[in-house]
Write a protein that holds these residues in place. Structure first.
Motif, short mmCIF file in Angstrom:
data_model
loop_
_atom_site.label_atom_id
_atom_site.label_comp_id
_atom_site.label_asym_id
_atom_site.label_seq_id
_atom_site.Cartn_x
_atom_site.Cartn_y
_atom_site.Cartn_z
N ALA A 1 0.85 -1.19 0.00
CA ALA A 1 0.00 0.00 0.00
C ALA A 1 0.89 1.24 0.00
CB ALA A 1 -0.93 0.02 1.23
N GLY A 2 0.26 2.41 -0.21
CA GLY A 2 0.98 3.67 -0.14
C GLY A 2 2.14 3.76 -1.12
N VAL A 3 3.14 4.57 -0.75
CA VAL A 3 4.30 4.73 -1.64
C VAL A 3 5.12 3.46 -1.71
CG1 VAL A 3 4.42 7.23 -1.29
CG2 VAL A 3 5.70 5.73 0.22
N GLU A 4 5.02 2.59 -0.70
CA GLU A 4 5.74 1.33 -0.74
C GLU A 4 5.30 0.51 -1.97
OE1 GLU A 4 8.24 0.19 0.79
OE2 GLU A 4 8.20 0.43 2.96
N PRO B 1 -8.71 7.45 12.20
CA PRO B 1 -7.72 6.65 12.94
C PRO B 1 -6.66 6.06 12.02
CG PRO B 1 -9.77 5.45 12.70
CD PRO B 1 -10.04 6.82 12.19
N ASP B 2 -5.48 5.78 12.60
CA ASP B 2 -4.39 5.24 11.81
C ASP B 2 -3.96 3.87 12.33
OD1 ASP B 2 -3.27 5.97 14.18
OD2 ASP B 2 -1.82 7.38 13.36
N TYR B 3 -2.81 3.40 11.93
CA TYR B 3 -2.35 2.07 12.30
C TYR B 3 -0.83 2.05 12.29
CZ TYR B 3 -1.50 1.69 7.30
OH TYR B 3 -1.05 1.91 6.03
N ASP B 4 -0.25 0.97 12.79
CA ASP B 4 1.20 0.80 12.78
C ASP B 4 1.57 -0.08 11.58
OD1 ASP B 4 3.87 0.35 13.20
OD2 ASP B 4 3.68 -0.17 15.31
N ARG C 1 -5.66 -6.28 8.96
CA ARG C 1 -6.28 -6.84 7.76
C ARG C 1 -7.38 -5.90 7.25
NH1 ARG C 1 -5.11 -12.11 6.68
NH2 ARG C 1 -3.95 -13.26 8.29
N PRO C 2 -7.58 -5.82 5.95
CA PRO C 2 -8.67 -4.99 5.41
C PRO C 2 -10.03 -5.54 5.83
CG PRO C 2 -7.07 -5.60 3.70
CD PRO C 2 -6.76 -6.42 4.90
N LEU C 3 -11.00 -4.66 5.89
CA LEU C 3 -12.37 -5.09 6.19
C LEU C 3 -12.93 -5.86 5.00
CD1 LEU C 3 -13.95 -1.91 7.86
CD2 LEU C 3 -13.02 -3.94 8.98
N THR C 4 -13.62 -6.92 5.30
CA THR C 4 -14.25 -7.72 4.24
C THR C 4 -15.73 -7.39 4.08
OG1 THR C 4 -14.63 -9.51 5.83
CG2 THR C 4 -12.61 -9.61 4.52
N GLN D 1 -15.92 0.71 4.39
CA GLN D 1 -14.45 0.70 4.39
C GLN D 1 -13.87 1.92 5.10
OE1 GLN D 1 -12.40 -1.81 3.31
NE2 GLN D 1 -14.32 -2.92 3.11
N SER D 2 -14.63 3.00 5.18
CA SER D 2 -14.11 4.19 5.87
C SER D 2 -13.99 3.97 7.37
CB SER D 2 -15.02 5.39 5.59
OG SER D 2 -16.31 5.18 6.14
N ASP D 3 -14.58 2.89 7.87
CA ASP D 3 -14.44 2.56 9.29
C ASP D 3 -13.11 1.87 9.59
OD1 ASP D 3 -16.94 3.60 9.84
OD2 ASP D 3 -17.98 1.69 9.58
N SER D 4 -12.41 1.46 8.56
CA SER D 4 -11.13 0.77 8.75
C SER D 4 -10.01 1.78 8.96
CB SER D 4 -10.81 -0.10 7.53
OG SER D 4 -9.48 -0.57 7.59
N PRO D 5 -9.07 1.49 9.86
CA PRO D 5 -7.92 2.39 10.02
C PRO D 5 -7.05 2.44 8.78
CG PRO D 5 -7.61 0.37 11.29
CD PRO D 5 -9.02 0.36 10.80
N LEU D 6 -7.21 1.49 7.85
CA LEU D 6 -6.43 1.52 6.61
C LEU D 6 -6.94 2.58 5.65
CD1 LEU D 6 -6.16 -2.33 5.92
CD2 LEU D 6 -4.43 -0.85 6.94
#
Length: 593
Positions: free
Chosen positions: A212-215, A279-282, A288-291, A295-300
């Motif tokens: 994800a992201g720039v990675e 919210p964010d995450y480490d 894991r992504p929400l299934t 999706q806006s409730d996920s910290p991802l």
């Protein structure tokens, strides 16, 4: 070959006539024949010994030369020719604009088991479950005692865990060297970096790939061996990012918001200095992504890039600026604000009654929906679409993130006259906070288009002109008055001449309609207003301020104070010194002689 007879008749007859023994002739000939055969065999043996000697000599020369070459060369570990050789674990670092590490690699080990080599399988399973609480001892026992010959236990372990496994003393528990991706700053800039995981895996190495992201966006570049490990340099400033997230997190909790986002951008280059989503995450322990569900409730979920919202009255400055650019109005032109403004069954009202007319400047300062809608009607739907399209509101932002294409603005299916009116004050068109920051930068930096970027630019690129410098300056003056005289009075930060516009939009329901008590509040700012350097857009999801007798949800009470505190903290870190705003009246004290 001529063969000499042992008893030649002539010599036998001559010997008998002379009285000699003919048998002596036979013995002599036999002796000569044996000597000839012996000489022939000896010559053959000597030739074979010579050839063998030459071969031994050449072999010793080759071996001696190889030993000499190895003694003179630099020692190196031998490499296997198996499949693992194809797995490249190297990955370049990611650093901020000051060269400080945001992501790097760490040498570690994996843990796997070979059940056929194990002695006490059940004890080993229990000990592993004790060392790694997330493992299931019963499942390990089934894996170890079944027919499997290879079992992955942990893909990465710490040195302390490795020693603890060593202490079990089980020969079937083995370790494999590998590299893992490490984010030394924890949650900081998590949504920008994204995260990494293992791709192809072998016992002795594993491929590290971005997820994800720039990675993920720069995955091939980060793994390119031709770059010789050269780090990827981003535009964000680690210190500014940390302060932005700290203030945003505190503001979200203070205002009882569900989520929050912030985008800080250089108005001239489009470089993103800080971008946060809560919210964010480490990323070291990416969830894991929400299934299912939202999706806006996920910290991802990256609210700054992926979240598209109706941004409310922050859009009003676009209508005013376009009308001034077209020569339809000037800042002092009076606009009819008598309400409600009726179009079919739709009625447009203002938050307060502002009288029958306001100047264009006052329409922005007071945030009049009716006044802005009337200005938009003079502009027309086609010209409004062209202007908003030039500001980037019709396409996803081109920022270098894999999530960017998912943040495509939501446009009305039929751009009618009522759409023209409602979009002018931020309803009917949904866009991301990054879209808004880009548009504000393009409008207020002197009027040239900028494109958001996370890659540090060596040279500043000048985009196409959106509005004239005069229109851009007039728009900044209007937004400055919003802070000094209007709805964003809590946004004043002494010495930094903050200019900006508030926006409070009702939050839409998933199945249509709007919530009556849930809003998205936004404050879009530029500072310093007289010499713009940075744009800052802060949004809060479902904020509510409870210090008064009644809940307050408007941006002036929720988002504006958070933004002001953020500017107060980050402006010095950006190298901006407090200054006296040009045109400010200085106090003159007359002293008597």
């Amino acid at each position: 070959m001529t063969r000499t007879p042992l008893r030649p008749l002539a010599r036998v007859i001559a010997a008998r006539q002379s009285g000699q023994n003919p048998d002596m002739i036979e013995r002599e000939n036999l002796r000569l024949r044996h000597e000839a055969q012996r000489d022939k065999l000896r010559f053959r043996a000597e030739g074979r010994l010579f050839v063998l000697g030459v071969c031994f000599f050449c072999a010793f020369v080759v071996i001696g030369a190889r030993m000499g070459h190895l003694a003179a060369s630099v020692p190196a570990e031998p490499s296997s020719g198996g499949v693992a050789e194809l797995i490249s674990a190297s990955r370049a670092d990611i650093v901020d604009r000051q060269g400080r590490v945001l992501a790097t690699n760490l040498s570690t080990h994996s843990l796997y088991a070979q059940p056929p080599l194990m002695v006490e399988k059940e004890r080993a399973a229990e000990e592993l479950a004790r060392i790694f609480p997330d493992l299931d001892a019963e499942r390990l026992k089934r894996d170890f005692t079944g027919s499997r010959k290879f079992v992955w236990v942990k893909k990465k372990i710490s040195p302390e865990q490795m020693q603890a496994v060593h202490d079990i003393g089980e020969p079937g528990l083995l370790f494999g060297p590998r590299e893992m991706r490490l984010y030394p700053n924890g949650k900081l800039a998590a949504h920008i970096l994204g995260g990494a995981s293992f791709g192809r895996e072998g016992v002795h190495s594993a491929e590290v790939v971005g997820v994800a992201g720039v990675e993920k966006q720069f995955d091939a570049l980060l793994r390119d061996p031709a770059r010789a490990g050269k780090p990827l340099e981003l535009t964000i400033d680690l210190t500014v990012q940390a302060v932005t997230e700290e203030v945003l997190n505190g503001g979200m909790k203070l205002m009882n918001a569900k989520g929050a986002s912030a985008v800080l951008m250089d108005v001239h280059s489009g470089e993103i200095v800080a971008m946060a989503s809560l919210p964010d995450y480490d990323p070291n322990n990416r969830p894991r992504p929400l299934t299912s569900g939202d999706q806006s409730d996920s910290p991802l979920f990256n609210r700054s890039v992926q979240g598209v919202y109706e941004l409310g009255s922050t859009f009003k400055i676009f209508a005013a600026a376009q009308a001034m650019e077209l020569g339809l109005v000037n800042p002092e032109t009076m606009i009819n604000t008598k309400g409600p403004l009726t179009w079919g069954k739709h009625r447009i009202r203002d938050f307060h009654n502002y009288g029958n007319e306001l100047s264009v400047t006052k329409v922005i300062v007071k945030s009049s929906n009716i006044g802005t809608a009337r200005v938009a009607m003079d502009i027309g739907a086609k010209r409004q679409q062209e202007f908003l399209g030039a500001l980037g509101f019709f396409e996803p932002t081109p920022v270098e993130m894999v999530e960017a294409p998912t943040g495509k603005p939501l446009l009305p299916p039929n751009w009618s006259e009522i759409s023209t009116m409602t979009i002018s004050y931020g309803h009917g068109l949904s866009a991301s906070p990054l879209h808004l920051a880009t548009a504000y930068a393009s409008l207020l930096n002197g009027g040239t288009r900028v494109y958001p970027t996370l890659l540090k630019q060596e040279e500043r690129k000048v985009g196409p002109r959106i509005v004239s410098e005069r229109t851009s300056e007039r728009a900044r003056v209007m937004l400055r008055k919003v802070v000094t005289e209007g709805t964003a009075s809590f946004g004043e930060v002494e010495g930094y001449a903050v200019a900006g516009k508030t926006g409070t939009a009702d939050k839409p329901k998933p199945r249509g309609g709007y919530y009556k008590d849930k809003v998205i509040s936004t404050f879009a700012t530029v500072f310093p207003a007289h010499d713009p350097k940075y744009v800052l857009v802060v949004s809060l999801d479902e904020p509510v301020e409870l210090s008064g007798p009644e809940p307050r949800r408007t941006a002036g009470w929720t988002t504006v104070p958070v933004t002001a505190e953020m500017i107060r903290r980050i402006a010095p870190l950006l190298g901006l010194r407090p200054s006296v705003e040009p045109g400010a009246e200085a106090e003159v004290i007359q002293a008597s002689n």
